[in-house]
Write a protein that holds these residues in place. Structure first.
Motif, PDB file in Angstrom:
ATOM      1  N   VAL A 180      -7.500  -4.967  -6.579  1.00  0.00           N
ATOM      2  CA  VAL A 180      -6.957  -5.909  -5.608  1.00  0.00           C
ATOM      3  C   VAL A 180      -5.671  -5.339  -5.010  1.00  0.00           C
ATOM      4  CG1 VAL A 180      -6.101  -8.235  -5.277  1.00  0.00           C
ATOM      5  CG2 VAL A 180      -8.014  -7.839  -6.799  1.00  0.00           C
ATOM      6  N   GLY A 181      -4.879  -4.677  -5.870  1.00  0.00           N
ATOM      7  CA  GLY A 181      -3.613  -4.098  -5.404  1.00  0.00           C
ATOM      8  C   GLY A 181      -3.836  -3.067  -4.311  1.00  0.00           C
ATOM      9  N   ILE A 182      -4.826  -2.208  -4.496  1.00  0.00           N
ATOM     10  CA  ILE A 182      -5.072  -1.157  -3.506  1.00  0.00           C
ATOM     11  C   ILE A 182      -5.429  -1.777  -2.159  1.00  0.00           C
ATOM     12  CG2 ILE A 182      -6.778   0.581  -2.831  1.00  0.00           C
ATOM     13  CD1 ILE A 182      -6.754   1.651  -5.612  1.00  0.00           C
ATOM     14  N   ILE A 183      -6.343  -2.743  -2.208  1.00  0.00           N
ATOM     15  CA  ILE A 183      -6.774  -3.345  -0.944  1.00  0.00           C
ATOM     16  C   ILE A 183      -5.609  -4.074  -0.279  1.00  0.00           C
ATOM     17  CG2 ILE A 183      -8.400  -4.927   0.097  1.00  0.00           C
ATOM     18  CD1 ILE A 183     -10.280  -4.305  -2.204  1.00  0.00           C
ATOM     19  N   ALA A 184      -4.838  -4.786  -1.103  1.00  0.00           N
ATOM     20  CA  ALA A 184      -3.690  -5.503  -0.539  1.00  0.00           C
ATOM     21  C   ALA A 184      -2.708  -4.514   0.067  1.00  0.00           C
ATOM     22  CB  ALA A 184      -3.024  -6.342  -1.624  1.00  0.00           C
ATOM     23  N   THR A 185      -2.463  -3.401  -0.622  1.00  0.00           N
ATOM     24  CA  THR A 185      -1.544  -2.396  -0.102  1.00  0.00           C
ATOM     25  C   THR A 185      -1.980  -1.946   1.284  1.00  0.00           C
ATOM     26  OG1 THR A 185      -1.210  -1.614  -2.338  1.00  0.00           O
ATOM     27  CG2 THR A 185      -0.547  -0.139  -0.575  1.00  0.00           C
ATOM     28  N   VAL A 186      -3.274  -1.639   1.394  1.00  0.00           N
ATOM     29  CA  VAL A 186      -3.779  -1.107   2.655  1.00  0.00           C
ATOM     30  C   VAL A 186      -3.638  -2.136   3.776  1.00  0.00           C
ATOM     31  CG1 VAL A 186      -5.885  -0.378   3.796  1.00  0.00           C
ATOM     32  CG2 VAL A 186      -5.305   0.528   1.560  1.00  0.00           C
ATOM     33  N   TYR A 187      -3.955  -3.397   3.456  1.00  0.00           N
ATOM     34  CA  TYR A 187      -3.916  -4.388   4.522  1.00  0.00           C
ATOM     35  C   TYR A 187      -2.495  -4.793   4.885  1.00  0.00           C
ATOM     36  CZ  TYR A 187      -8.768  -4.720   5.240  1.00  0.00           C
ATOM     37  OH  TYR A 187     -10.038  -4.408   5.608  1.00  0.00           O
ATOM     38  N   LEU A 188      -1.641  -4.850   3.880  1.00  0.00           N
ATOM     39  CA  LEU A 188      -0.266  -5.240   4.188  1.00  0.00           C
ATOM     40  C   LEU A 188       0.456  -4.115   4.913  1.00  0.00           C
ATOM     41  CD1 LEU A 188       0.517  -7.076   0.873  1.00  0.00           C
ATOM     42  CD2 LEU A 188       0.269  -8.084   3.119  1.00  0.00           C
ATOM     43  N   ALA A 189      -0.024  -2.881   4.705  1.00  0.00           N
ATOM     44  CA  ALA A 189       0.632  -1.756   5.372  1.00  0.00           C
ATOM     45  C   ALA A 189       0.081  -1.552   6.777  1.00  0.00           C
ATOM     46  CB  ALA A 189       0.437  -0.483   4.553  1.00  0.00           C
ATOM     47  N   ARG A 190      -0.928  -2.351   7.130  1.00  0.00           N
ATOM     48  CA  ARG A 190      -1.596  -2.093   8.406  1.00  0.00           C
ATOM     49  C   ARG A 190      -0.616  -2.121   9.581  1.00  0.00           C
ATOM     50  NH1 ARG A 190      -6.576  -5.795   9.827  1.00  0.00           N
ATOM     51  NH2 ARG A 190      -5.067  -7.317   9.116  1.00  0.00           N
ATOM     52  N   ASP A 191       0.296  -3.073   9.557  1.00  0.00           N
ATOM     53  CA  ASP A 191       1.194  -3.194  10.695  1.00  0.00           C
ATOM     54  C   ASP A 191       2.156  -2.018  10.784  1.00  0.00           C
ATOM     55  OD1 ASP A 191       0.029  -5.478  11.507  1.00  0.00           O
ATOM     56  OD2 ASP A 191       1.342  -6.756  10.298  1.00  0.00           O
ATOM     57  N   SER A 192       2.712  -1.626   9.634  1.00  0.00           N
ATOM     58  CA  SER A 192       3.702  -0.545   9.701  1.00  0.00           C
ATOM     59  C   SER A 192       3.042   0.816   9.878  1.00  0.00           C
ATOM     60  CB  SER A 192       4.596  -0.564   8.460  1.00  0.00           C
ATOM     61  OG  SER A 192       3.838  -0.728   7.298  1.00  0.00           O
TER      62      SER A 192
ATOM     63  N   ARG B 428      -5.520 -12.964   2.794  1.00  0.00           N
ATOM     64  CA  ARG B 428      -4.468 -13.313   1.831  1.00  0.00           C
ATOM     65  C   ARG B 428      -4.909 -14.327   0.788  1.00  0.00           C
ATOM     66  NH1 ARG B 428       1.164 -11.851   4.419  1.00  0.00           N
ATOM     67  NH2 ARG B 428       0.335 -10.124   5.608  1.00  0.00           N
ATOM     68  N   SER B 429      -6.170 -14.294   0.425  1.00  0.00           N
ATOM     69  CA  SER B 429      -6.625 -15.129  -0.693  1.00  0.00           C
ATOM     70  C   SER B 429      -6.529 -14.285  -1.960  1.00  0.00           C
ATOM     71  CB  SER B 429      -8.057 -15.590  -0.484  1.00  0.00           C
ATOM     72  OG  SER B 429      -8.167 -16.326   0.684  1.00  0.00           O
ATOM     73  N   TYR B 430      -5.323 -13.931  -2.333  1.00  0.00           N
ATOM     74  CA  TYR B 430      -5.161 -12.988  -3.448  1.00  0.00           C
ATOM     75  C   TYR B 430      -5.695 -13.562  -4.755  1.00  0.00           C
ATOM     76  CZ  TYR B 430      -2.030 -10.640  -0.248  1.00  0.00           C
ATOM     77  OH  TYR B 430      -1.509 -10.014   0.829  1.00  0.00           O
ATOM     78  N   ALA B 431      -5.404 -14.842  -4.972  1.00  0.00           N
ATOM     79  CA  ALA B 431      -5.730 -15.416  -6.275  1.00  0.00           C
ATOM     80  C   ALA B 431      -7.217 -15.317  -6.556  1.00  0.00           C
ATOM     81  CB  ALA B 431      -5.270 -16.876  -6.322  1.00  0.00           C
TER      82      ALA B 431
END
Lengths: 510, 510
Positions: A180-192, B428-431
Motif C-alpha cells: 500500500v505504501g508503494i502505491i500511495a507514494t507513487v500517487y501522492l508524488a504524482r503532482d510533484s 485515498r481509501s487507505y484504510a
C-alpha cells in the motif's frame, strides 16, 4: 551509461532463471544432470558478477550499467535495473554464496525441485538488489518468499512446516504495508513528479511529500523491512526459520535475504523519505541497540548451536541498523560493509553447523565435546569463522563493526556506548560455545567425528579467503561504497536540517 | 361485438447485429437441447465442443462489437433497454471465457459420472445469456430478467448431479435463498420505480439530474437502493450475505461450482456496477459507506473463516468471499467519482480483477474436479496429501492457481490485486486498501495449507487408495486447466494489453 552494451544486470537475473527452467526439464531419475546444470548456472552467475565487479567504475556516484525498458506503460512501470556502490557487493555476495551453498550442502532428497527453488530464489534476490523501479522491486521482494517457503518446508528439520509458515506470514504481513505504501507514494508524488512513475531515481529526486505524509509512508516501508532484517521486536520468526531451514537455506537466508531489509531501509527508506528517516532516527537507533544486546544475551543462553547462530544474526544486524541511522559516512559505509561481512561469516558458520549436524545428527551443544582433538582442521576452520563473527582485528568483522562504532559515536553517542558492549557479548557467546563444542575430551559419540573432507574444505576456503582479505585490505570495497554513501548523505542533508559532522566527511582512507 | 379501434403494436427497432453475442448463446442452447433430444448420444466431447464453439463465437462477436463501440461511442439497444458499451462487452467476453473453460471441465466430469448429455451445456449457455443481460442491462426490469434467467439455470445445475444427495441439498438451499434474495431485488426495483417514475436507467439518471432534491421521494428511493443492494450482495456472495456459499459450492458438482463462482459473480458484479455507478451516482454518498462495510466484512470473513475449513471446496468458497471483498474495494474506489466524465481507475480495476479471478477460480475448481474422481466427494484436504507425487503436472497447475489467488507476483492475481489497491489508494481509501492487503496475507495462509498438503505431506492410507481409483482423465479437462494456467501466468508477466482494454470501461451508455 553503457546503453546498448551487453545487459549484464538482466543477465544476472535471467541466468539463474534459465538454469531453473533447464533443471526442471532434466530427467528426474538422474539427479546428477540436474545438479550439474544447477551448479553450472550458479557458477556462471557468479562469473558474471565478478565481471560486473571488475568493470564497475569506482569513485562514480550514480547508478551504473543502467538498463531501462518500459514494461507496463499504463502504470508508469519500467524494467529499470542499475547498480551502485551500495548494491554492488550485495549482488556479488549473492552470486558467490549460491554456488558455495549448493556445493556445500546436500538436500538428501528431491534434488531436482530443491535446485529449481534455489535458482528461483537466486534470481529473486538478484532482482531485489538490482531493481530501481518500486514495482519491480516489490515483485522480486515478494517472489523471494515462495522459494524460501518451499525450501524450509520441504527440506528442513523436524518442525519445518510450522517454521516455514511463520516465516511466510510475518514477511508477507510486512509486505502488505509496503504494498500500500508503494502505491500511495507513487500517487501522492504524482503532482510533484508530473506523472505516475514507479521509477525510484525520479521519485527520490522530485517527489515532495508533506511532512506527516512522508512519515506515514516511511512507516509503511519500514515495517516491511524491519520484519525482514529483523529488527527487535519483529524478529521472532527468525530463530525458527533459521533453525528449521536446510543448511543451504540458512546460509542464503542469513547471507543475503536479511540484507534485503537493511538494503531496503538504505535505498528506499532513506532515499525516498529522508526527512521521515531522520525523524524516526531515535526509534530505529534504540531498536537497533536493543537488538544488539538482546540478541547477544539470548544467544548466550541457547542450547542449540544453530539457534545460537541465528540469535547472533539479530545482534549483528543491530549494528547495521545503528550504522545506517547514525547518518555519517563512516557508519553507513561500515553498515554496508557489515552486510557483506555478516553474509560471509554467518553463511560460513551455518555451513559448519550444518556439517556438524550431518556427522552427529544433533545440534545440541551439550552433546558435542572435544571435536578439536578428533578433527583439528575442522576446528581450525570453525575458529577462524567464529573469530571473524566476533570481530577480531585482522578479520572482516572488525572492519565493519569498527567503522560503524566510530562513525556512530559522532552522532549517536550514547547508543554507540551501549552497542559497544555487544562486541564483548559476541565474544562471550561465541567463545563459550566454541569451548564447549571443541575443547575437552571427546566422549564415545564424538570420537568418530569425521575430519573436514576435501569438498568441504574447497567450499570453506573461499569463505576464509574473503574473511581475511576484507579484514586486511578493505580499501577496494570502501572505495566503491563511499561515493554512493556520500551521495545518500547529501540527499539526506538537502532534505533535512541534519548536518553530517566534519570528521566523518573527511573520508576513511586517510 | 363492440367495435374497437385497431391499435397496432409497433415494437422497438432492434439492432440484431449488436445483440449477436447474446443471440449466439441462446441459439446454441436451444439447438443443443433440441438436437440433443432428437439424436442418439453424441460422440465423445461433442456437446462440449459445440458449447465451446458457441462461447468462442460469442466472444469473437463481442470483440468485433468492441471495435465498433470504440469507434462510434456507447449507445443503447432495444429502445434503451440494453446498453451497448465497452463495459457490457468486457463482461460478455469474461462470461464467455468462463463458459468455454467450464464446458471443457464438465465434459471430463460428466463422463466420469456417467451423466453425459446436452442438458448441462444448454443450462450453461442459458445462464451465460442471463448473465450477459444482467451485466448489460439499461433497465432495471431487464436486469431482473437477467438475474432470474441466470439463477434458475444455476439452481438446476447445482442439483444436477442426480445421484448425490449433497448436490440435491445444494440445489434446494440455493433455490430457497436465491428466490428470497430475488424478491428483495424486485421489491427494491419497485420502490425505485415508485420514487423516480421509471425503471429505465437512463431515465432514472435524467430524473435525478433534473428534479429538485427537495421534491424527491428520498425515503422511498433509499429503501429501494438498500433492498437492491441486499439482493445483489446475495448474488455476489458478499458477507454478511454469504452464508449459502460454502454449502452450495461444496454440494454442487465441481464444474458447476466453478461456473457459479466465476460467471455468476461476474454477472452480478456487472449488475451492481450498473445499478450503483451508472444509475445512482447522485446517491453515492449514501451507498458508498455500505459498499465499504460490505467490502470490509467480506474481506475479513472470507479470509478468517477459510482458515478453519477442512474441505477444499469449502475453502475455495470462503476464499471467493475474500475475493469479492477485493472487487468491492474496487467498486468503493469507483464510487468516489461515479457519474463524473473521468470516472477514475475503479471500474477498470474491477474488470481486470473479475477476468483474472474467473480464470483462476475455474482452474482451481477444475483441478479439484479432476482430483476428486468419480463420486466428487473426495474433496477433503486430507485427500490432497501427496497429490504432488501422484499427479505432478496437475499439482503444479493447482499451485499456480493458488499462488495467483494469494496474489503472488508474476501471476494475474498480483496484477488484479495491484490494480484494485492502486485504485483505492488513488482515491485515498487507505484504510480499506491496507485491510485488504492484510486479509490477503491471512488468505495466503490457507492457500499455502493446500499447497503444503499437496507437496509436503506424506500420503496416508486413504489418499493412497484414491490414487489407485480410475486415473483416466480426458484431454478436455487438461486443456481447460492448461489454458487457465497459461493465461494466469501470461497476464502476470505481460499485463499491458489487458489494462489497456480495461482502461476504456469507464464509458457507460446512458
Amino acid at each position: 551509461m553503457n546503453e546498448g552494451s551487453f545487459p549484464i544486470l538482466t543477465a544476472l537475473i535471467a541466468t539463474p532463471l534459465a538454469g531453473a527452467v533447464l533443471v526442471m526439464l532434466a530427467n528426474a531419475r538422474r539427479p546428477e544432470i540436474a545438479k550439474l546444470v544447477g551448479l553450472l548456472t550458479s557458477v556462471a552467475t557468479a562469473a558474471l558478477s565478478v565481471w560486473l565487479l571488475a568493470s564497475f567504475e569506482s569513485g562514480a556516484e550514480s547508478y551504473q550499467f543502467v538498463s531501462k525498458h518500459p514494461w507496463i506503460e499504463q502504470w508508469g512501470i519500467s524494467w529499470h535495473l542499475g547498480v551502485d556502490g551500495i548494491s554492488l557487493f550485495l549482488v556479488v555476495l549473492t552470486a558467490v554464496l549460491f554456488p558455495l551453498s549448493l556445493l556445500g550442502a546436500d538436500p538428501h532428497h528431491g534434488h531436482k525441485q530443491y535446485l529449481v527453488w534455489m535458482l528461483i530464489l537466486e534470481a529473486g534476490v538478484m532482482g531485489s538488489f538490482l531493481s530501481l523501479d518500486l514495482f519491480v522491486f516489490f515483485l522480486f521482494f515478494e517472489v523471494v518468499l515462495v522459494p524460501m517457503y518451499f525450501l524450509i518446508g520441504g527440506w528442513g528439520y523436524e518442525d519445518r512446516v510450522h517454521a516455514a509458515l511463520k516465516f511466510f506470514l510475518y514477511t508477507a504481513g510486512g509486505s502488505a504495508f509496503m504494498f500500500v505504501g508503494i502505491i500511495a507514494t507513487v500517487y501522492l508524488a504524482r503532482d510533484s513528479v508530473g506523472e505516475i512513475t514507479f521509477d525510484l531515481v525520479r521519485l527520490s529526486e522530485d517527489a515532495d511529500f508533506a511532512t506527516s505524509t512522508g512519515r506515514w509512508l516511511f512507516f509503511a516501508f519500514a515495517v516491511a523491512f524491519a520484519v525482514k532484517v529483523p529488527i527487535f521486536p519483529l524478529h521472532t520468526w527468525l530463530p525458527d526459520a533459521h533453525t528449521q531451514a536446510p543448511t543451504a537455506g540458512s546460509v542464503v537466508l542469513a547471507g543475503v535475504m536479511l540484507k534485503l531489509g537493511t538494503y531496503g531501509l538504505l535505498r528506499f527508506g532513506l532515499g525516498l523519505f529522508p526527512e521521515a528517516a531522520y525523524w524516526a532516527r531515535p526509534l530505529l537507533l534504540t531498536l537497533g541497540v536493543v537488538g544488539i544486546i538482546y540478541g547477544a544475551m539470548v544467544a548466550t543462553m541457547q542450547k542449540d548451536l544453530k539457534r545460537l547462530v541465528a540469535y547472533s544474526s539479530i545482534a549483528h544486524l543491530g549494528f547495521i541498523i545503528l550504522g545506517t541511522f547514525a547518518f555519517t559516512s563512516q557508519s553507513m559505509s561500515g553498515s554496508v560493509l557489515q552486510m557483506i561481512n555478516h553474509g560471509v561469516s554467518t553463511g560460513a558458520l551455518f555451513l559448519l553447523v550444518g556439517w556438524i549436524y550431518e556427522r552427529r545428527k544433533t545440534r545440541l551443544i551439550a552433546e558435542l565435546r572435544g571435536i578439536q582433538q578428533v578433527a583439528p582442521i575442522f576446528a581450525a576452520g570453525f575458529m577462524v569463522v567464529m573469530l571473524s563473527s566476533i570481530g577480531v582485528p585482522g578479520l572482516n568483522g572488525f572492519v565493519g563493526e569498527y567503522l560503524v562504532l566510530i562513525g556512530s559515536f559522532l552522532t549517536a553517542r550514547w547508543w554507540t556506548v551501549v552497542a559497544a558492549a555487544g562486541v564483548i557479548l559476541a565474544a562471550v557467546y561465541l567463545l563459550w560455545a566454541y569451548q564447549r563444542v571443541f575443547h575437552g575430551e571427546p566422549d564415545d559419540a564424538n570420537r568418530t567425528f569425521k575430519e573436514l573432507t576435501l569438498r568441504e574444505g574447497m567450499v570453506l576456503l573461499p569463505f576464509i579467503g574473503l574473511i581475511v582479505f576484507c579484514g586486511v585490505y578493505p580499501k577496494p570495497m570502501l572505495d566503491r561504497i563511499e561515493p554512493s554513501i556520500a551521495e545518500l548523505i547529501e540527499h539526506v542533508e538537502e532534505n533535512t536540517d541534519f548536518v553530517s559532522p566534519e570528521p566523518a566527511r573527511a573520508g576513511i582512507d586517510e | 361485438m363492440i367495435a374497437q379501434p385497431v391499435s397496432t403494436f409497433t415494437g422497438p427497432e432492434i439492432d440484431w447485429y449488436a445483440l449477436s453475442p447474446l443471440l449466439v448463446l441462446v441459439a446454441a442452447a436451444v439447438a443443443l437441447l433440441v438436437a440433443g433430444a432428437l439424436t442418439p448420444p453424441w460422440p465423445k466431447g461433442g456437446y462440449a465442443i459445440v458449447t465451446v464453439g458457441a462461447a468462442t463465437a460469442s466472444a469473437v462477436l463481442a470483440i468485433i462489437q468492441w471495435q465498433n463501440i470504440s469507434d462510434d461511442g456507447p449507445s443503447t439497444l432495444v429502445a434503451g433497454a440494453v446498453s451497448f458499451d465497452l463495459s457490457a462487452m468486457f463482461f460478455t467476453i469474461t462470461i464467455c471465457v468462463a463458459v468455454a473453460l467450464v464446458a471443457l471441465l464438465t465434459d471430463d466430469f460428466l463422463r466420469r459420472q456417467a451423466l453425459d448429455g446436452p442438458e448441462f451445456y444448454a443450462l450453461y449457455l442459458v445462464a451465460a445469456a442471463g448473465g450477459i443481460v444482467m451485466a448489460s442491462a439499461n433497465d432495471l426490469i431487464v436486469l431482473f430478467l437477467g438475474v432470474e434467467t441466470l439463477s434458475l439455470a444455476l439452481y438446476v445445475l447445482a442439483a444436477a448431479d442426480r445421484r448425490r444427495s449433497k448436490s440435491q441439498e445444494s440445489g434446494l438451499k440455493y433455490f430457497v435463498l436465491g428466490s428470497f434474495s430475488s424478491a428483495f431485488l424486485l421489491y427494491g426495483i419497485a420502490l425505485v420505480y415508485g420514487a423516480t417514475g421509471s425503471t429505465n436507467i437512463t431515465r432514472v439518471v435524467v430524473y435525478l439530474q433534473e428534479s429538485v432534491p427537495l421534491e424527491r421521494f428520498d425515503a422511498l428511493l433509499l429503501t429501494g437502493v438498500a433492498l437492491m443492494m441486499v439482493g445483489l450482495a446475495f448474488k455476489i456472495a458478499a458477507a454478511p450475505f454469504h452464508v449459502w456459499t460454502p454449502d452450495v459450492y461444496e454440494g454442487a458438482p465441481s464444474p458447476v461450482s466453478a461456473f457459479m463462482a466465476s460467471a455468476g459473480k461476474v454477472a452480478a458484479f456487472g449488475a451492481l456496477v450498473r445499478v450503483l455507478i451508472v444509475a445512482l451516482p447522485f446517491y453515492r454518498e449514501d451507498w458508498q459507506p455500505v459498499v465499504w462495510v460490505l467490502a470490509l466484512v467480506s474481506l475479513v470473513v472470507g479470509s478468517v473463516l477459510a482458515v478453519v475449513q477442512t474441505n477444499v471446496k469449502r475453502l475455495l468458497a470462503y476464499s471467493s468471499i475474500n475475493h469479492v471483498g477485493f472487487v468491492l474495494v474496487g467498486i468503493e474506489s469507483a464510487a468516489h467519482r461515479a457519474g463524473a466524465v473521468d470516472s477514475g481507475p475503479g471500474v477498470p480495476s474491477v474488470g481486470v480483477y473479475l477476468l483474472a479471478y474467473t480464470v483462476m477460480v475455474i482452474g482451481s475448481f477444475g483441478v479439484v474436479a479432476i482430483a476428486s474422481r468419480s463420486g466428487d466427494d473426495a474433496t477433503s484436504l486430507d485427500s490432497f496429501r501427496g497429490f504432488a507425487t501422484r499427479r505432478p503436472v496437475l499439482a503444479v497447475a493447482f499451485t499456480v492457481f493458488l499462488l495467483a489467488q494469494a496474489g503472488v507476483p508474476f501471476t494475474s492475481g498480483f496484477i488484479a490485486k495491484f490494480g484494485v489497491v492502486q485504485a483505492a489508494v488513488e482515491e485515498r481509501s487507505y484504510a480499506i486498501a491496507l485491510i485488504a492487503m492484510l486479509t490477503s496475507v491471512v488468505a495466503a495462509f490457507l492457500y499455502l495449507r493446500i499447497i503444503v498438503t499437496m507437496w509436503m505431506s506424506e500420503p496416508d492410507d486413504a489418499s493412497v487408495e484414491l490414487a489407485g481409483a480410475g486415473t483416466s482423465n480426458s484431454w478436455t479437462g487438461t486443456l481447460s486447466i492448461g489454458l487457465a494456467a497459461g493465461f494466469t501466468v501470461a497476464v502476470g508477466i505481460v499485463p499491458g494489453w489487458l489494462l489497456d482494454a480495461a482502461d476504456d470501461l469507464t464509458q457507460f451508455a446512458r
